[in-house]
Design a protein around this motif. Structure first.
Motif, PDB file in Angstrom:
ATOM      1  N   GLU A 102     -13.092  -8.047   9.621  1.00 41.45           N
ATOM      2  CA  GLU A 102     -12.041  -7.631   8.663  1.00 41.45           C
ATOM      3  C   GLU A 102     -13.145  -6.975   7.216  1.00 41.45           C
ATOM      4  OE1 GLU A 102     -10.463 -10.931   6.515  1.00 41.45           O
ATOM      5  OE2 GLU A 102      -9.455  -9.409   4.958  1.00 41.45           O
ATOM      6  N   LEU A 103     -12.484  -5.844   7.041  1.00 44.65           N
ATOM      7  CA  LEU A 103     -13.121  -5.229   5.855  1.00 44.65           C
ATOM      8  C   LEU A 103     -11.925  -5.335   4.836  1.00 44.65           C
ATOM      9  CD1 LEU A 103     -14.343  -2.069   7.690  1.00 44.65           C
ATOM     10  CD2 LEU A 103     -15.627  -4.101   7.156  1.00 44.65           C
ATOM     11  N   ASP A 104     -11.836  -6.171   3.922  1.00 43.83           N
ATOM     12  CA  ASP A 104     -10.746  -6.320   3.015  1.00 43.83           C
ATOM     13  C   ASP A 104     -10.569  -5.113   2.159  1.00 43.83           C
ATOM     14  OD1 ASP A 104      -8.555  -7.667   1.918  1.00 43.83           O
ATOM     15  OD2 ASP A 104      -9.747  -9.591   1.382  1.00 43.83           O
ATOM     16  N   THR A 105      -9.316  -4.541   2.120  1.00 43.16           N
ATOM     17  CA  THR A 105      -8.948  -3.423   1.248  1.00 43.16           C
ATOM     18  C   THR A 105      -7.396  -3.694   0.958  1.00 43.16           C
ATOM     19  OG1 THR A 105      -8.500  -1.958   2.987  1.00 43.16           O
ATOM     20  CG2 THR A 105     -10.690  -2.034   1.905  1.00 43.16           C
ATOM     21  N   PRO A 106      -6.642  -2.911   0.161  1.00 44.38           N
ATOM     22  CA  PRO A 106      -7.154  -2.370  -1.024  1.00 44.38           C
ATOM     23  C   PRO A 106      -7.730  -3.364  -2.196  1.00 44.38           C
ATOM     24  CG  PRO A 106      -4.842  -2.274  -1.191  1.00 44.38           C
ATOM     25  CD  PRO A 106      -5.258  -2.935   0.135  1.00 44.38           C
ATOM     26  N   GLY A 107      -7.234  -4.490  -1.997  1.00 45.88           N
ATOM     27  CA  GLY A 107      -7.686  -5.558  -3.112  1.00 45.88           C
ATOM     28  C   GLY A 107      -8.939  -5.827  -2.537  1.00 45.88           C
ATOM     29  N   HIS A 108      -9.577  -6.969  -3.079  1.00 43.43           N
ATOM     30  CA  HIS A 108     -10.823  -7.770  -2.945  1.00 43.43           C
ATOM     31  C   HIS A 108     -11.725  -6.591  -2.502  1.00 43.43           C
ATOM     32  CE1 HIS A 108      -9.437 -11.998  -2.513  1.00 43.43           C
ATOM     33  NE2 HIS A 108      -8.341 -11.383  -2.079  1.00 43.43           N
ATOM     34  N   SER A 109     -11.843  -5.464  -3.309  1.00 42.59           N
ATOM     35  CA  SER A 109     -12.514  -4.184  -3.129  1.00 42.59           C
ATOM     36  C   SER A 109     -13.599  -3.970  -4.217  1.00 42.59           C
ATOM     37  CB  SER A 109     -11.670  -3.273  -2.712  1.00 42.59           C
ATOM     38  OG  SER A 109     -10.880  -3.311  -1.680  1.00 42.59           O
ATOM     39  N   ALA A 110     -13.919  -4.925  -4.966  1.00 38.36           N
ATOM     40  CA  ALA A 110     -14.718  -4.686  -6.078  1.00 38.36           C
ATOM     41  C   ALA A 110     -16.183  -4.265  -5.857  1.00 38.36           C
ATOM     42  CB  ALA A 110     -15.249  -5.940  -7.005  1.00 38.36           C
ATOM     43  N   ALA A 111     -16.661  -4.700  -4.389  1.00 40.39           N
ATOM     44  CA  ALA A 111     -18.101  -4.346  -3.973  1.00 40.39           C
ATOM     45  C   ALA A 111     -17.792  -2.885  -3.558  1.00 40.39           C
ATOM     46  CB  ALA A 111     -18.397  -5.074  -2.768  1.00 40.39           C
ATOM     47  N   ILE A 112     -16.875  -2.166  -3.323  1.00 42.22           N
ATOM     48  CA  ILE A 112     -16.441  -0.900  -2.850  1.00 42.22           C
ATOM     49  C   ILE A 112     -16.708  -0.121  -4.108  1.00 42.22           C
ATOM     50  CG2 ILE A 112     -15.234   0.783  -1.722  1.00 42.22           C
ATOM     51  CD1 ILE A 112     -13.966  -1.175  -0.005  1.00 42.22           C
ATOM     52  N   VAL A 113     -16.108  -0.554  -4.985  1.00 38.75           N
ATOM     53  CA  VAL A 113     -15.650   0.346  -6.228  1.00 38.75           C
ATOM     54  C   VAL A 113     -16.965   0.189  -7.098  1.00 38.75           C
ATOM     55  CG1 VAL A 113     -14.404   0.258  -8.322  1.00 38.75           C
ATOM     56  CG2 VAL A 113     -13.321  -0.284  -6.143  1.00 38.75           C
ATOM     57  N   ARG A 114     -17.966  -1.048  -7.034  1.00 43.15           N
ATOM     58  CA  ARG A 114     -19.150  -0.878  -7.854  1.00 43.15           C
ATOM     59  C   ARG A 114     -19.994   0.085  -7.411  1.00 43.15           C
ATOM     60  NH1 ARG A 114     -18.825  -6.688  -7.429  1.00 43.15           N
ATOM     61  NH2 ARG A 114     -20.179  -6.612  -5.726  1.00 43.15           N
TER      62      ARG A 114
END
Ligand code: ACM
Length: 643
Positions: free
Chosen positions: A239-251
């Protein structure tokens, strides 16, 4: 002859201990088993043989036996081998049979997966030192009772979710999780690999996702874990959790976040930008090359859509299509589905992603906010995995005693909830076939070590394994609890921690068959009922009907009601803890002798049997101040049970 002699020397009960299927302590209970006289005795000279496609499996079996015994079993032709493993493709994928005679163990399975499951049954049939490394010092011998056994699972998806974002788990701990799952034939690891707190799988095209110093898995690690799982019959669904739970991507890549009018960047991916889908396509492609699972999980839970409302591109897209923010989520999920379909994968998502007819065909739903969202999705033709918070979130405490480690919530998820969990309520009718199984979930916020992780999974996982594997006509709480004693000894040898607190294990009061209409049922209250707090909990066992429990009362020996709790609770539909527990406060002078329990329920035209359980009262000092039945936390949880 030897067996007879041994019997004369041993206490009678031990001789009888191999007399019944229940005493074999196989978990989950197999479909059919017929014992015969005698045993097959494994020795250093025994040979292993396998048909086509069994090489990796036999290597693993040989190394497992080697670890326990020090023996190096040789290979032989299938026909002449002492332990012979072969595939019969006419059997279902996970169905297998065992035939054990004094000179041969014959294993036939529908696939190499099934043979792997069969090997787990063999391990449970022999000395528990098969799980350890010290057979020599224990002078154990590996004998297998002669029998024939046929076995197949009821559900295809028997899972555990492990969250490695909130607290990382090392490769070694993940391999231990897989070993423990395999012991009880759990076959899906739903691996929650990313969340706000950290992205864990290496993505070569996006190295900033796994910065130096942040623990993560290299792609080589992932391949090793996937292969380790496969030989044990386990499929890993990433599981790659998106579009929420995505702070690590956005950082790591702020351009993928949702920029708001004030310049702030929301932690939610921007579904209105093509760059988002280019990113996902690349990431999925790298992961699809590593995870052979036909299903791939995209998350889509708890999406903070507020940021979308304040974003230029999102506003434009919503305006153009006359969409509400949730339609934007449906659009995002549909785009992911298309990208994954091109890569040969079916998409899974949490139940928030289900939006009725707007949901594209083929989306597989993980139902966590209770079972109702999953029931809706199943009725609409979607495959569903049930994992309601209230029954199957294993990051919750095992009981309300204060001995439990810190948990994520005041709600408790007791062992019996897994055992009686029915993913496919009879109320679903034909749509029941869309429910492919269930899973226990361990979210990582409070899980600070591998041992803590294992402790949360272990016995609840075994209970769930039986609920999902065995036919409901085989379920028997008392028998399961008895077999669990042997199972705990296996876990001791395998050095797994587990949660076992005898005083908090539910006791069965009775199993009753329901009748149509409004009914009142009176039963003797067991001697465990005592002054103070008593709790009764009722569970669907089997049958085509379901009932709604209305009231539970405790009557003293004069027949006077001394405690009552009235609220409706529909079995199989509403696993919320507030509903399933009936709290009875017996007065100080209460004595269980000649007292009664009265249960009022509304039965349907079709009947079912229900198990009536009691949680034995703990001394008040033993309850957790956070979650004891009388605590403020528990009262709040009763009002708002699903968090
Ligand atoms: C979830 O617990 N947010 C799936």
């Amino acid at each position: 002859g030897l067996t007879v002699l041994a019997c004369l020397l041993l206490p009678l009960t031990m001789c009888l201990s191999l007399a019944t299927a229940a005493d074999l302590a196989i978990i989950p209970a197999p479909s059919k088993v017929k014992q015969a006289k005698g045993t097959f005795k494994l020795s250093s000279k025994s040979t292993l043989g396998g048909g086509e496609g069994t090489d990796a499996l036999l290597n693993w079996i040989a190394s497992d036996i080697n670890k326990a015994s020090g023996w190096k079993l040789q290979r032989a032709e299938l026909a002449g081998a002492d332990l012979a493993f072969s595939v019969n493709p006419e059997l279902e994928e996970e169905a297998y049979s065992l035939e054990i005679t004094s000179n041969k163990v014959q294993v036939i399975g529908g696939s190499s997966k099934a043979l792997s499951l069969a090997y787990q049954t063999l391990r449970q049939l022999t000395s528990l030192y098969i799980y350890g490394k010290e057979m020599g010092s224990r002078k154990a011998s590996f004998e297998f009772p002669c029998l024939t056994l046929q076995d197949r699972p009821r559900f295809a998806w028997r899972g555990i979710l492990v969250d490695v974002s909130r607290h990382f788990q090392t490769k070694e701990e993940m391999l231990r999780v897989l070993d423990s799952m395999a012991m009880v034939k759990l076959n899906r690891l739903h691996w929650h690999l990313t969340d706000d707190q950290g992205w864990r799988p290496e993505i070569k095209a996006y190295p900033k996702l796994t910065p130096k110093g942040k623990p993560h898995y290299t792609q080589e690690d992932l391949k090793e874990i996937v292969a380790y799982a496969a030989v044990r019959g386990i499929t890993i669904v990433p599981e790659l959790d998106t579009p929420g739970h995505s702070a690590a991507i956005v950082r790591a890549y702020p351009e993928l976040g949702t920029k708001q009018a004030d310049g702030k960047i929301g932690r939610v991916l921007n579904p209105a930008k093509e760059e988002t889908y280019e990113f996902l396509e690349t990431v999925y492609r790298e992961m699809a090359a590593i995870f052979p699972s036909e299903r791939f999980h995209i998350g889509a839970d708890e999406v903070g859509m507020g940021a979308w409302k304040k974003n230029k591109e999102c506003q434009a897209l919503m305006k153009k299509n006359q969409w509400k923010p949730h339609d934007l989520q449906t659009y995002f999920v549909g785009r992911c589905q298309k990208i994954l379909a091109k890569q040969g994968k079916k998409t899974m998502a949490w139940d928030e992603a289900f939006s009725g007819e707007k949901t594209a065909e083929g989306l597989v739903i993980s139902s966590w906010r209770g079972v109702e969202p999953g029931m809706e999705a199943a009725k609409a033709g979607h495959q569903v995995v049930m994992c309601p918070v209230s029954a199957l979130y294993y990051d919750r405490a095992n009981s309300r005693s204060k001995a439990n480690p810190a948990a994520y919530s005041v709600n408790t998820v007791n062992l019996h909830l897994s055992y009686f969990f029915e993913p496919a309520s009879p109320l679903l009718g034909d749509a029941a076939s869309n429910v492919i199984g269930a899973q226990g979930c361990v979210w990582g916020e409070k899980i600070r070590s591998g041992d803590h992780l294992h402790r949360q999974i272990m016995l609840r996982g075994a209970a769930l394994a039986e609920a999902l594997w065995s036919d409901r006509s085989q379920l028997d709480w008392n028998d399961f609890v008895a077999r669990l004693a042997t199972h705990r000894a296996r876990l001791d040898v395998a050095t797994y921690p587990y949660w076992w607190e005898e005083t908090t294990v539910a006791k069965q009061v009775a199993v009753v068959e329901t009748k149509n209409g409004k009914q009142q049922l009176e039963l003797p209250a067991t001697s465990d009922f005592a002054p103070g707090l008593n709790e009764v909990t009722l569970h669907y066992l089997k049958g085509p009907g379901v009932v709604t429990v209305l009231k539970v009362e405790l009557l003293d020996q004069q027949g006077k009601v001394v405690a009552e709790d009235a609220h409706p609770y529909q079995l199989t539909v509403d696993p919320r803890r507030s509903a399933q527990f009936y709290l009875l406060k017996a007065p100080d002078n209460f004595s269980a002798k000649n007292s009664k329990l009265r249960i009022s329920y509304q039965g349907g035209e079709q009947s079912c049997s229900m198990a009536i359980l009691q949680l034995p009262p703990l001394p008040l000092d033993d309850y957790s101040p956070r979650s004891g039945p009388d605590s403020a936390g528990n009262r709040a949880a009763q009002k708002q049970p699903d968090e």
